[in-house]
Design a protein around this motif. Structure first.
Motif: not given
Length: 188
Positions: A41-65
Motif C-alpha cells: 500500500g505504501a508503494a502505491g499498489v491497489d491491493l486486491l482480495d485473493q478471491t478477486t477473479p484474474w479478469e478484474v486485474a487484467a481489465e485494469r490494464g496495469s501491472p500486477v505486483l
C-alpha cells in the motif's frame, strides 16, 4: 475503453497461500502478511482480495505486483521501483537476493564440486507482471515464486533486480527474529 496504464495504479496480491503458519507470525508486533500488505500500500499498489477473479486485474490494464507474505519487510520504495521497471521496459520483474551459502553438486548421493554462487540467486519479493503479461495469462499457474519464475522465464522476458537485505524471505521463527533485528518497526 482504452486505459492509460500510467493513470491506473498497479494491482497487487499478497501471497500467503501454501506458506504454512509463518505468514501469521509476528514481526515488530504485526503479522507478516499485514506488514507485507502495508508495504504494498505504501508503494502505491491497489491491493486486491485473493478471491478477486484474474479478469478484474487484467481489465485494469496495469501491472500486477505479487508480494510474498514471507518477505514482509521488503521496502515500499523497492516495490515501487520494480513496478516502474516492469512498466517502462514491459518485462516481468523479480526481486532476488544473492546466495551466500556454499552450494555443492550432488551426484549419486555423493557431494561434488562447489557451485559458483555468482550464478545463483534466491527469489524473494516481488514478482511484477507488466500489463501485457497480465492480459495474456488466465491467472497464476502457481503461487510458489520459484516455480512461477521458471514458468514465466519460459515465455516472457524477465529482469531480476537485486533486492535489499530487508526483502529476505523467512523460513522459520529464527529467520523472523533476524529480520526483526535488522529492520525497524512496520510503519502504516
Amino acid at each position: 475503453m482504452t486505459v492509460d496504464p500510467y493513470d491506473v495504479p498497479a494491482s497487487g496480491l499478497v501471497i500467503d497461500e501454501d506458506r504454512g503458519h509463518l505468514p501469521y507470525r509476528l514481526v515488530h508486533g504485526e503479522a507478516l502478511v499485514a506488514a507485507a500488505a502495508w508495504a504494498a500500500g505504501a508503494a502505491g499498489v491497489d491491493l486486491l482480495d485473493q478471491t478477486t477473479p484474474w479478469e478484474v486485474a487484467a481489465e485494469r490494464g496495469s501491472p500486477v505486483l505479487l508480494h510474498d507474505a514471507l518477505c514482509p519487510m521488503t521496502p515500499p520504495d523497492f516495490l515501487a521501483r520494480c513496478v516502474e521497471i516492469a512498466e517502462a521496459r514491459d518485462v516481468v520483474v523479480v526481486g532476488v537476493r544473492p546466495v551466500t551459502d556454499t552450494v555443492k553438486e550432488l551426484h549419486d548421493g555423493r557431494l561434488g564440486a562447489t557451485v559458483d554462487r555468482d550464478r545463483l540467486v534466491s527469489v524473494c519479493s516481488p514478482i511484477v507482471l507488466p500489463a501485457r503479461v497480465v492480459a495474456d495469462v488466465d491467472g497464476l499457474p502457481t503461487r510458489d515464486f520459484v516455480a512461477l519464475l521458471a514458468w514465466l522465464r519460459s515465455a516472457y522476458d524477465v529482469e531480476m533486480v537485486e533486492a535489499p537485505a530487508a526483502a529476505r524471505r523467512v523460513a522459520s521463527d529464527d529467520d523472523i527474529r533476524l529480520l526483526e533485528a535488522m529492520t525497524g518497526p512496520v510503519s502504516r
